[in-house]
Scaffold this motif. Structure first.
Motif, PDB file in Angstrom:
ATOM      1  N   LEU A   1      10.519  -4.762  57.025  1.00  0.00           N
ATOM      2  CA  LEU A   1       9.148  -4.005  57.339  1.00  0.00           C
ATOM      3  C   LEU A   1       8.205  -4.772  57.140  1.00  0.00           C
ATOM      4  O   LEU A   1       7.225  -4.723  58.082  1.00  0.00           O
ATOM      5  N   LEU A   2       7.831  -5.326  56.121  1.00  0.00           N
ATOM      6  CA  LEU A   2       6.676  -6.205  55.760  1.00  0.00           C
ATOM      7  C   LEU A   2       6.527  -7.192  56.880  1.00  0.00           C
ATOM      8  O   LEU A   2       5.308  -7.849  57.054  1.00  0.00           O
TER       9      LEU A   2
ATOM     10  N   GLU B   1      14.514   0.003  73.164  1.00  0.00           N
ATOM     11  CA  GLU B   1      13.805   0.501  74.359  1.00  0.00           C
ATOM     12  C   GLU B   1      12.476   0.469  74.080  1.00  0.00           C
ATOM     13  O   GLU B   1      11.428   0.065  74.909  1.00  0.00           O
ATOM     14  N   PRO B   2      11.957   1.291  73.127  1.00  0.00           N
ATOM     15  CA  PRO B   2      10.555   1.757  72.851  1.00  0.00           C
ATOM     16  C   PRO B   2       9.869   0.469  72.695  1.00  0.00           C
ATOM     17  O   PRO B   2       8.568   0.207  72.744  1.00  0.00           O
ATOM     18  N   ILE B   3      10.555  -0.540  71.582  1.00  0.00           N
ATOM     19  CA  ILE B   3       9.938  -1.672  71.367  1.00  0.00           C
ATOM     20  C   ILE B   3       9.373  -2.570  72.643  1.00  0.00           C
ATOM     21  O   ILE B   3       8.188  -3.099  72.784  1.00  0.00           O
ATOM     22  N   LEU B   4      10.318  -2.774  73.562  1.00  0.00           N
ATOM     23  CA  LEU B   4      10.094  -3.597  74.868  1.00  0.00           C
ATOM     24  C   LEU B   4       9.029  -2.796  75.731  1.00  0.00           C
ATOM     25  O   LEU B   4       8.280  -3.476  75.884  1.00  0.00           O
TER      26      LEU B   4
ATOM     27  N   ALA C   1       7.161   1.370  66.766  1.00  0.00           N
ATOM     28  CA  ALA C   1       8.483   1.342  67.422  1.00  0.00           C
ATOM     29  C   ALA C   1       9.449   0.543  66.542  1.00  0.00           C
ATOM     30  O   ALA C   1      10.491   0.856  66.214  1.00  0.00           O
ATOM     31  N   MET C   2       8.857  -0.639  66.102  1.00  0.00           N
ATOM     32  CA  MET C   2       9.649  -1.359  65.214  1.00  0.00           C
ATOM     33  C   MET C   2       9.866  -0.793  64.050  1.00  0.00           C
ATOM     34  O   MET C   2      10.899  -0.783  63.179  1.00  0.00           O
ATOM     35  N   ARG C   3       8.843  -0.237  63.323  1.00  0.00           N
ATOM     36  CA  ARG C   3       9.063   0.360  62.007  1.00  0.00           C
ATOM     37  C   ARG C   3       9.973   1.588  62.190  1.00  0.00           C
ATOM     38  O   ARG C   3      10.845   1.531  61.184  1.00  0.00           O
ATOM     39  N   THR C   4      10.011   2.177  63.299  1.00  0.00           N
ATOM     40  CA  THR C   4      10.912   3.363  63.274  1.00  0.00           C
ATOM     41  C   THR C   4      12.424   2.696  63.342  1.00  0.00           C
ATOM     42  O   THR C   4      13.288   3.226  62.591  1.00  0.00           O
ATOM     43  N   HIS C   5      12.633   1.759  64.098  1.00  0.00           N
ATOM     44  CA  HIS C   5      13.906   1.139  64.226  1.00  0.00           C
ATOM     45  C   HIS C   5      14.314   0.661  62.818  1.00  0.00           C
ATOM     46  O   HIS C   5      15.542   0.928  62.611  1.00  0.00           O
ATOM     47  N   ILE C   6      13.697  -0.145  62.226  1.00  0.00           N
ATOM     48  CA  ILE C   6      14.090  -0.876  60.969  1.00  0.00           C
ATOM     49  C   ILE C   6      14.224   0.011  59.905  1.00  0.00           C
ATOM     50  O   ILE C   6      15.112   0.313  59.285  1.00  0.00           O
TER      51      ILE C   6
ATOM     52  N   GLY D   1      17.838   0.998  58.099  1.00  0.00           N
ATOM     53  CA  GLY D   1      17.692   0.891  56.569  1.00  0.00           C
ATOM     54  C   GLY D   1      18.326   2.175  55.784  1.00  0.00           C
ATOM     55  O   GLY D   1      18.744   2.123  54.841  1.00  0.00           O
ATOM     56  N   GLU D   2      17.593   3.191  56.136  1.00  0.00           N
ATOM     57  CA  GLU D   2      18.102   4.434  55.691  1.00  0.00           C
ATOM     58  C   GLU D   2      19.443   4.892  55.718  1.00  0.00           C
ATOM     59  O   GLU D   2      20.128   5.285  54.800  1.00  0.00           O
ATOM     60  N   LEU D   3      19.989   4.657  57.022  1.00  0.00           N
ATOM     61  CA  LEU D   3      21.518   4.967  57.368  1.00  0.00           C
ATOM     62  C   LEU D   3      22.235   4.099  56.403  1.00  0.00           C
ATOM     63  O   LEU D   3      23.230   4.643  55.794  1.00  0.00           O
ATOM     64  N   LEU D   4      21.944   2.553  56.319  1.00  0.00           N
ATOM     65  CA  LEU D   4      22.700   1.816  55.468  1.00  0.00           C
ATOM     66  C   LEU D   4      22.605   2.099  54.055  1.00  0.00           C
ATOM     67  O   LEU D   4      23.554   2.031  53.275  1.00  0.00           O
ATOM     68  N   LEU D   5      21.383   2.713  53.576  1.00  0.00           N
ATOM     69  CA  LEU D   5      21.177   3.059  52.114  1.00  0.00           C
ATOM     70  C   LEU D   5      22.175   4.039  51.736  1.00  0.00           C
ATOM     71  O   LEU D   5      22.665   4.247  50.684  1.00  0.00           O
ATOM     72  N   THR D   6      22.052   5.104  52.791  1.00  0.00           N
ATOM     73  CA  THR D   6      22.864   6.498  52.619  1.00  0.00           C
ATOM     74  C   THR D   6      24.324   6.206  52.409  1.00  0.00           C
ATOM     75  O   THR D   6      25.033   6.552  51.829  1.00  0.00           O
TER      76      THR D   6
END
Length: 234
Positions: A88-89, A182-185, A199-204, A208-213
């Motif tokens: 994210l950073l 798509e929103p990033i593009l 859009a990049m923040r939302t995607h990453i 991350g949240e899915l993998l963390l869960t």
């Protein structure tokens, strides 16, 4: 466990075979295994097996025990949270810069990678999909005129891959992942830095949240507020 062989690196093939065996339950967390045993099962020499296990140990997936072998470890939710905090950073501001500097060549290259991702999703070719996914992100990072970013983010993604962390067919499909790009593009094509960054923040953050869960569930816990705050950049 399936034997390995072929044109690609034997070490990489061993890493992939071990990850598959861990996720299938063939290799179980807490159990002690030997390099000799694994070498025989995979029908390869001990050298690539040892190299693969060292890589997996660095990633925190296994732990060596002197003169005894190695143990499979459960994935660490904290590691996943820290990796995605770093992404994210790095990638959010890079997307903002790319949208400011975007020209037709960058937009067309990104569109080509996204179309390739969609094609791989239809074929359910995860390896090809992830190759084009990385290329899509790499184009944005390179557009920021900081070549080191490409390598740094690549290493962070390698760490996630080595841990065997993937959402594919567990919490979303390849087509779902492609749709998040798509929103990033669109934002980059529109020259909208704020929208590209969001859009990049939302995607990453979503990845991350899915993998963390998933990781927390495998450990019989739930994500901690601290880890979630890292994932969402709070």
């Amino acid at each position: 466990m399936r034997a390995v062989g072929g044109a690609s690196s034997l070490t990489e093939q061993v890493i992939e075979a071990v990850r598959e065996a861990i996720h299938s339950g063939e290799l179980r967390p807490g159990e002690l295994y030997s390099v000799y045993q694994l070498s025989a099962q995979l029908n390869v020499s001990r050298t690539p097996v040892r190299e693969a296990m060292l890589r997996l140990a660095e990633a925190g997936m296994v732990r060596f025990e002197r003169s005894r072998g190695f143990r499979v470890l459960r994935s660490d939710p904290k590691e996943i949270a820290e990796v995605f905090q770093l992404r994210l950073l790095l990638e959010v501001p890079a997307a903002r810069v790319a949208a400011r500097r975007a020209g037709p060549a960058l937009v067309e290259a990104m569109r080509a990678e996204l179309e390739a991702m969609r094609g791989a999703a239809k074929e359910h070719d995860e390896r090809a999909f992830m190759r084009h996914d990385r290329a899509f992100h790499g184009l944005l990072l390179a557009a920021g005129a900081n070549r080191k970013l490409v390598g740094i983010v690549g290493n962070l993604r390698d760490a996630t891959t080595t841990l065997g962390a993937s959402t594919v067919d567990r919490s979303r499909s390849l087509a779902d992942i492609a749709a998040e790009h798509e929103p990033i593009l669109t934002a980059v094509e529109s020259g909208d830095p704020a929208a590209a960054a969001e859009a990049m923040r939302t995607h990453i953050a979503h990845t991350g949240e899915l993998l963390l869960t998933q990781s927390a569930t495998e450990n019989g816990t739930t994500p901690t507020p601290e880890d979630l705050s890292l994932i969402h950049g709070l």
